[in-house]
Scaffold this active site. Structure first.
Site, PDB file in Angstrom:
ATOM      1  N   GLN A   9       0.840  -1.196   0.000  1.00  0.00           N
ATOM      2  CA  GLN A   9       0.000   0.000   0.000  1.00  0.00           C
ATOM      3  C   GLN A   9       0.880   1.253   0.000  1.00  0.00           C
ATOM      4  O   GLN A   9       1.919   1.297   0.632  1.00  0.00           O
ATOM      5  CB  GLN A   9      -0.912   0.022   1.230  1.00  0.00           C
ATOM      6  CG  GLN A   9      -1.723  -1.229   1.443  1.00  0.00           C
ATOM      7  CD  GLN A   9      -2.532  -1.640   0.237  1.00  0.00           C
ATOM      8  OE1 GLN A   9      -3.217  -0.818  -0.358  1.00  0.00           O
ATOM      9  NE2 GLN A   9      -2.454  -2.906  -0.131  1.00  0.00           N
ATOM     10  N   HIS A  62      -3.259  -5.253   8.590  1.00  0.00           N
ATOM     11  CA  HIS A  62      -2.000  -4.514   8.415  1.00  0.00           C
ATOM     12  C   HIS A  62      -1.624  -3.819   9.720  1.00  0.00           C
ATOM     13  O   HIS A  62      -1.602  -2.596   9.805  1.00  0.00           O
ATOM     14  CB  HIS A  62      -2.117  -3.526   7.262  1.00  0.00           C
ATOM     15  CG  HIS A  62      -2.230  -4.181   5.926  1.00  0.00           C
ATOM     16  ND1 HIS A  62      -1.136  -4.444   5.145  1.00  0.00           N
ATOM     17  CD2 HIS A  62      -3.303  -4.661   5.255  1.00  0.00           C
ATOM     18  CE1 HIS A  62      -1.534  -5.046   4.034  1.00  0.00           C
ATOM     19  NE2 HIS A  62      -2.850  -5.195   4.085  1.00  0.00           N
ATOM     20  N   ALA A  87       1.102  -9.587   7.385  1.00  0.00           N
ATOM     21  CA  ALA A  87       1.063  -8.172   7.782  1.00  0.00           C
ATOM     22  C   ALA A  87       0.603  -7.993   9.228  1.00  0.00           C
ATOM     23  O   ALA A  87      -0.201  -7.116   9.553  1.00  0.00           O
ATOM     24  CB  ALA A  87       0.199  -7.358   6.818  1.00  0.00           C
ATOM     25  N   GLY A 116      -0.156 -21.015  -1.586  1.00  0.00           N
ATOM     26  CA  GLY A 116       1.111 -21.716  -1.523  1.00  0.00           C
ATOM     27  C   GLY A 116       2.317 -20.802  -1.369  1.00  0.00           C
ATOM     28  O   GLY A 116       3.440 -21.277  -1.274  1.00  0.00           O
ATOM     29  N   HIS A 118       1.845 -17.250   0.384  1.00  0.00           N
ATOM     30  CA  HIS A 118       1.648 -16.388   1.542  1.00  0.00           C
ATOM     31  C   HIS A 118       1.753 -17.138   2.862  1.00  0.00           C
ATOM     32  O   HIS A 118       2.201 -16.570   3.858  1.00  0.00           O
ATOM     33  CB  HIS A 118       0.289 -15.686   1.468  1.00  0.00           C
ATOM     34  CG  HIS A 118       0.256 -14.542   0.535  1.00  0.00           C
ATOM     35  ND1 HIS A 118       0.134 -14.694  -0.830  1.00  0.00           N
ATOM     36  CD2 HIS A 118       0.344 -13.204   0.760  1.00  0.00           C
ATOM     37  CE1 HIS A 118       0.147 -13.505  -1.398  1.00  0.00           C
ATOM     38  NE2 HIS A 118       0.274 -12.590  -0.462  1.00  0.00           N
ATOM     39  N   ASP A 140      -4.980 -12.913  -3.118  1.00  0.00           N
ATOM     40  CA  ASP A 140      -4.343 -11.625  -2.884  1.00  0.00           C
ATOM     41  C   ASP A 140      -4.022 -11.014  -4.243  1.00  0.00           C
ATOM     42  O   ASP A 140      -2.997 -10.406  -4.440  1.00  0.00           O
ATOM     43  CB  ASP A 140      -3.067 -11.788  -2.041  1.00  0.00           C
ATOM     44  CG  ASP A 140      -2.608 -10.451  -1.461  1.00  0.00           C
ATOM     45  OD1 ASP A 140      -3.456  -9.561  -1.263  1.00  0.00           O
ATOM     46  OD2 ASP A 140      -1.404 -10.290  -1.221  1.00  0.00           O
TER      47      ASP A 140
END
Length: 174
Positions: A9, A62, A87, A116, A118, A140
């Site tokens: 971000q 996050h 995060a 597979g 993350h 994602d």
């Protein structure tokens, strides 16, 4: 979102929790905002959660939040965790953090990215034991993939101000 855990971000767009801004956006969206992410450790987060949780789902995301900060967020009305295990601080036997707080709350749902990459497959299996019936499987994927379509080149594509390259593994999604 937490500056330290913002991921991809753009930090220039991070803001402190702002009830009035949320309600202006919700009005402009005709009430269509269904979920909002927040880092519970931010100043004003608990008050923000109390104010908006009756209008949309509030998700812990996050974040560097400690267990106690996360419990306060859930007590205030947060009921979801974005990108569980990513995060956020890892589960530690003396600092259970977001993961430990979410485990204790049977009304809290979590998101899990099972691509597979993350999260290790062993942790995915563990999550299904820790959070039975409370897991939302998500991707994602990023807007560049959706806008340009899988297989239409590897980049650079734009995600906000970032130039990104789509990995070869995304070409099978078309």
């Amino acid at each position: 979102l937490s500056e330290a855990k913002k991921g991809a971000q753009n930090g220039a767009y991070l803001r402190e929790p702002d009830n009035e801004a949320f309600f202006r956006l919700q009005k402009a969206a005709g009430g269509l905002i269904r979920i909002v992410d927040i880092a519970p450790e931010l100043t004003g987060a608990t008050e923000f959660i109390r104010a908006v949780s009756g209008h949309c789902r509030v998700s812990v995301a996050h974040t560097q939040a400690a267990y106690e900060e996360t419990v306060r967020a859930f007590d205030a009305g947060a009921a979801h965790v974005t990108h569980m295990f990513n995060a956020m601080p890892p589960l530690h036997h003396r600092r259970p953090g977001v993961i430990g707080a979410a485990f204790e709350r049977k009304d809290v749902t979590i998101e899990l990215i099972c691509d597979g990459k993350h999260i290790h497959p062993a942790v995915v299996k563990m999550a299904f034991s820790l959070f039975p019936g409370r897991i939302c499987l998500i991707s994602d994927s990023m807007p560049a993939l959706l806008i340009h379509g899988a297989g239409e080149g590897y980049g650079p594509l734009q995600m906000g101000a970032l130039s990104v390259f789509l990995p070869v593994s995304y070409t099978h999604l078309r």
